[in-house]
Design a protein around this motif. Structure first.
Motif, PDB file in Angstrom:
ATOM      1  N   HIS A 126     -53.684  14.945  14.144  1.00 17.88           N
ATOM      2  CA  HIS A 126     -54.247  16.238  14.504  1.00 17.88           C
ATOM      3  C   HIS A 126     -55.393  16.624  13.595  1.00 17.88           C
ATOM      4  O   HIS A 126     -56.498  16.922  14.043  1.00 17.88           O
ATOM      5  N   ARG A 169     -58.515  14.384  13.786  1.00 18.03           N
ATOM      6  CA  ARG A 169     -59.226  14.372  15.059  1.00 18.03           C
ATOM      7  C   ARG A 169     -59.943  15.693  15.328  1.00 18.03           C
ATOM      8  O   ARG A 169     -60.993  15.714  15.944  1.00 18.03           O
ATOM      9  N   THR A 170     -59.281  16.732  14.949  1.00 20.56           N
ATOM     10  CA  THR A 170     -59.885  18.030  15.302  1.00 20.56           C
ATOM     11  C   THR A 170     -61.301  18.206  14.756  1.00 20.56           C
ATOM     12  O   THR A 170     -62.236  18.432  15.527  1.00 20.56           O
ATOM     13  N   THR A 174     -63.559  15.834  16.502  1.00 19.53           N
ATOM     14  CA  THR A 174     -63.839  16.269  17.865  1.00 19.53           C
ATOM     15  C   THR A 174     -64.884  17.383  17.849  1.00 19.53           C
ATOM     16  O   THR A 174     -65.780  17.422  18.687  1.00 19.53           O
ATOM     17  N   ALA A 175     -64.716  18.278  16.884  1.00 24.64           N
ATOM     18  CA  ALA A 175     -65.682  19.388  16.801  1.00 24.64           C
ATOM     19  C   ALA A 175     -67.082  18.842  16.575  1.00 24.64           C
ATOM     20  O   ALA A 175     -68.047  19.257  17.232  1.00 24.64           O
TER      21      ALA A 175
END
Lengths: 754, 142
Positions: free
Chosen positions: A527, A530-531, A534-535
């Motif tokens: 989590h 990746r977050t 991803t942003a």
């Protein structure tokens, strides 16, 4: 005594007895008959005598009546004239008349005249009348009882001088007229002469006896029969006098001719009999001899011979068709059997002798063996001592080893315990103490059970392990605030018997914690990494899409934005691969398999890569798949991942040419091979191919290779193998190209089509 | 204008998707946790056309929010797209079984693509005026 003699004896005796008895019987019967006949003859002879006497008396009567019925006599008696006497009476006339006496009596019984002569002598005298006769002349005497003119009194008178035949008649006229003048009595002695004439007449010996005869017993009969010897027989009878008072015995004798004839006949018969008997004897003897005794003797002799010579080869057959012959044949057969048996016995004896020899041999061997054994025993003693020495040594070594072992066990970081078959704690190490927090307490199995009981039933487990013979392990058990891993196994002895239990307990609390941490890490990493990535990526993308088109003439900015975007994409990929690989390594991933049509997956992948292929001006061809290609049992996304990895790599490492994809059934798997005309892989690099972080690169990375993480093949391999397949480099040549292939398991229900 | 409702606790993500949809001509409403998300949704006069729902949220997880939405008769017809950075298939299945129409892994899609997918849903929805077909969209890692 021999049979023959016995037989002879028996036969002879029997014959004799038989003959004798028959003879005796016959003779008895016969002789009694003869005697009967004789008796009858005697009786008849006696009768004859009596008759003769009677006859004589009748003659006398006649004579008397001649004289008594005479006128002269009539006159004489009356007048007693001498003339009469002179002319008629005289010895001569007496003799002529053959009377012994003549007595004329008058009516009163007085003797007128008498004449008595002795007829047997030459005397001529006129004898006196016997004195005992005189009483007979007295009146009233029977002699003189003449009731009528022709009465007659005659008979016998027994006198001392002998037996007198008398006849008394009344004297009457020649015409027989009375009255009676007197009486005339004539007498004739039954003297020798008369007797002999009688004898001559009747051809019998006659005897007159006046006394009692001793040997005579009249009994009931008027007569008796005397048989003084075999030659003569006498019949004796009483002849009573005229008065029936006295009697004399007359005896007639005659030769026993009948009897003698009988005896003779009997003798003849007897001799005949004897002859017959002898003949019989001879015949029987002969027959017996011939038919039985001889043959018996022969047979006996043969059997004797066999017995004495012990030679069974001889025949004992006696000729014939009777029982005897049959007996002999039977005996012969038996002898034959005996012979055979004898031979068998001899055989047996021989065998036994052989056996005995071999046994003797064996005995010798046994003796040798015995000696050898004794030797061996001696050697064994020596060896035993050596062994004892060795044992002492070894025991020492063993105890050293034991100490070492104990030390090793104690130093194990894992809790170690050995339980006896009856569940007593035999051995344990200090690590176990640590795990269970046993300080100075008694270490015991009960304590162990108690501490474990919340999460683990040791008793039940021990039973199960013991019965099944299998070991048991529990990966995770809670022990208070610790996590333990437990391993229990039976200790099996040489013969397969459970001789104890082994218990290993490992404190995995740290490990568990570590794992948890790791899991948490992964969760967080997933989590948290990746977050932001991803942003970055997302925003970069939006900048690219919405902002950049509005900025002219800033190529640097454009490039910077693009690079940032690409970098973020790549970084995301790396993070994903990393996490993926780690999870696969841990074995935490469970595949959800289903039957998949691999062709579809490949089509999707090729579609996704279309752009790149076109851009690089490569060809991508999928060869015709067989119509009956079975489905594969895999997880869809993962198998797509593998296929994408392979085809992607192929596209990635090919600068010109093309990629050929083949799909076909290979054994019990479906094989997908990807052949490219790319850069190829050197031998050296082939070794490192499926390993982590290896990137077989001979050439400088191009822009297209920005997405490679170095984990692709590694992950694909784990995925393929995890789903029951495999992945491999079939061949590769530097500068020419490579062929990779992946094998996937066929979905079950279609494998029947094989 | 078509309204998109985004329930996402991470501000980075929230802002990103907000821009994506706004710049593509959509109205966007935001919520930053499950509770707020539900309440706001309930209070809205005009309900959103599509809800983008993050699964991994503190306090109330996306699954719970999803359940609530689908239980609410006023709200259950609204298509919900589940968003996550988790890659697990179990979660996808769970989301879909709870009523989500789509399940997206954020790190795999550019915002543009997310917008495209939502457009598809809207058009499908509008077309059928019904709950559109449930789709699973996970992109393969490259």
């Amino acid at each position: 005594m021999s049979l023959r003699k016995k037989t002879i004896l028996v036969v002879v005796l029997t014959t004799i007895v038989l003959m004798v008895s028959v003879y005796l019987l016959t003779s008895k019967i016969l002789l009694s008959e003869f005697i009967h006949v004789e008796d009858r003859e005697v009786v008849s002879n006696i009768k004859r005598l009596e008759d003769v006497i009677d006859a004589e008396i009748q003659v006398l009567n006649t004579k008397t009546s001649d004289w008594s019925r005479w006128d002269d006599s009539y006159r004489f008696v009356t007048d007693r004239n001498q003339e009469f006497i002179d002319s008629n009476l005289g010895v001569e006339s007496m003799k002529n008349l053959e009377v012994n006496m003549m007595v004329f009596l008058d009516l009163s019984g007085q003797v007128v005249t008498s004449q008595r002569v002795d007829l047997e002598s030459d005397q001529d005298e006129n004898l006196d009348l016997p004195t005992d006769l005189l009483p007979w002349f007295e009146s009233g005497s029977l002699l003189l009882e003449h009731p009528d003119l022709d009465s007659n009194k005659s008979g016998v008178i027994i006198l001392e001088s002998g037996v007198l035949l008398v006849s008394s008649q009344p004297i009457v006229t020649s015409l027989g007229e009375g009255p009676i003048a007197g009486y005339l009595i004539l007498g004739r002695f039954l003297d020798e002469g008369l007797l002999s004439s009688f004898s001559g007449l009747i051809q019998l010996d006659i005897e007159v006896i006046l006394d009692e005869v001793e040997s005579v017993d009249f009994g009931d009969k008027p007569y008796d029969i005397l048989r003084p010897n075999d030659e003569v027989i006498f019949g004796v009878t009483k002849i009573y006098d005229i008065k029936n008072e006295k009697y004399f015995i007359s005896k007639v004798g005659f030769p026993r001719t009948i009897y003698q004839e009988g005896v003779k006949a009997l003798k003849l018969f007897a001799s005949f009999y004897v002859v017959i008997g002898l003949v019989f004897l001879v015949v029987v003897g002969f027959v017996l001899e011939k038919m039985i005794i001889k043959r018996l003797t022969v047979l006996g002799g043969k059997v004797d011979k066999i017995r004495s010579t012990r030679n069974l080869d001889q025949s004992v057959i006696v000729e014939g068709s009777d029982e005897f012959a049959r007996l002999s044949r039977n005996i012969d057969d038996m002898l034959t059997d005996l012979r055979v048996a004898q031979k068998m016995v001899e055989e047996r004896d021989r065998e036994i002798a052989k056996e005995a020899d071999s046994i003797a041999e064996k005995n010798k061997t046994l003796e040798h063996t015995q000696r050898a054994v004794l030797n061996v025993l001696e050697d064994l003693e020596v060896e035993k001592k050596k062994i004892e020495e060795t044992v002492k040594l070894r025991t020492l070594e063993l105890s050293e080893e034991k100490s070492k072992l104990e030390a090793s066990i104690n130093s194990l970081p894992v809790g170690f315990a050995i339980l006896s078959p009856d569940r007593k704690l035999l051995l344990h190490n200090s690590s176990l103490n640590t795990i269970f927090d046993w300080g100075g307490e008694d270490v015991s199995i009960e304590s162990l059970k108690e501490k474990l009981i919340e999460s683990f039933d040791l008793d039940a487990a021990l039973t199960k392990v013991r019965e099944s013979g299998d070991s048991m392990s529990k990966e995770e058990l809670v022990l208070g605030n610790k996590f333990i891993k437990l391993f229990l196994s039976p200790v099996v002895g040489v013969r397969g018997k459970v001789i104890g239990h082994l218990l290993l307990i490992e404190d995995i609390t740290e490990h568990k914690m570590l794992e948890r941490t790791r899991e948490e890490f992964f969760a967080i990493a997933s989590h948290e990494l990746r977050t932001p990535l991803t942003a970055i990526r997302g925003n970069m993308a939006m900048i690219k899409d919405f902002i950049l088109p509005n900025i002219d003439n800033n190529p640097d900015l454009i490039e910077m934005i693009n690079d940032s975007y690409d970098g973020s994409v790549r970084l995301i990929a790396i993070v994903n691969d990393f996490l993926d690989a780690s999870r696969l390594e841990q074995g935490k991933i469970v595949f959800k398999k289903e039957p998949i049509d691999i062709g579809t997956i490949i089509d999707e992948v090729t579609k996704d890569l279309e752009g790149v292929v076109l851009e690089k001006k490569l060809t991508l061809k999928i060869e015709d798949t067989p119509a009956d290609l079975p489905k594969v049992l895999v997880e869809r996304d993962r198998v797509k991942q593998i296929i994408f990895n392979l085809i992607g790599n192929a596209v990635h490492y090919t600068r010109e040419g093309g990629i050929i994809i083949k799909i076909f059934k290979d054994g019990n798997k479906v094989k997908i091979s990807v052949t490219d005309t790319g850069v190829g892989i050197s031998e050296k690099n082939q070794q490192r191919l499926f390993k982590k972080f290896q990137q077989a690169q001979e050439e400088v990375l191009t822009r297209d290779m920005t997405k490679s993480t170095g984990l692709g093949l590694y992950i694909s391999k784990m995925l393929a193998e995890g789903m029951g397949g495999s992945i491999s480099l079939d061949n590769s040549e530097v500068g020419k190209g490579s062929t990779f292939s992946v094998n996937l398991p066929i979905a079950e229900d279609q494998s029947n089509k094989v | 204008m078509t309204k998109i409702y985004i329930v996402e606790d991470d501000p980075l993500m929230s802002r990103m998707y907000e821009k994506a949809f706004r710049l593509n001509g959509y109205d966007v409403e935001l919520a930053f946790d499950g509770e707020e998300g539900l309440k706001k949704l309930g209070d809205m006069k005009d309900k959103p056309t599509v809800v983008l729902l993050d699964i991994m949220m503190p306090k109330m997880s996306g699954f719970d929010v999803l359940k609530e939405i689908k239980d609410d008769k006023h709200l259950k017809k609204i298509p919900v797209v589940a968003l996550t950075n988790l890659a697990g298939k179990d979660d996808a299945e769970k989301a879909l079984s709870l009523g989500a129409v789509l399940y997206l892994v954020k790190s795999q899609y550019d915002p543009k693509e997310v917008v495209e997918k939502v457009k598809e849903i809207i058009s499908g929805y509008e077309r059928d005026d019904d709950v559109p077909e449930v789709k699973v969209a996970t992109k393969d890692s490259k």
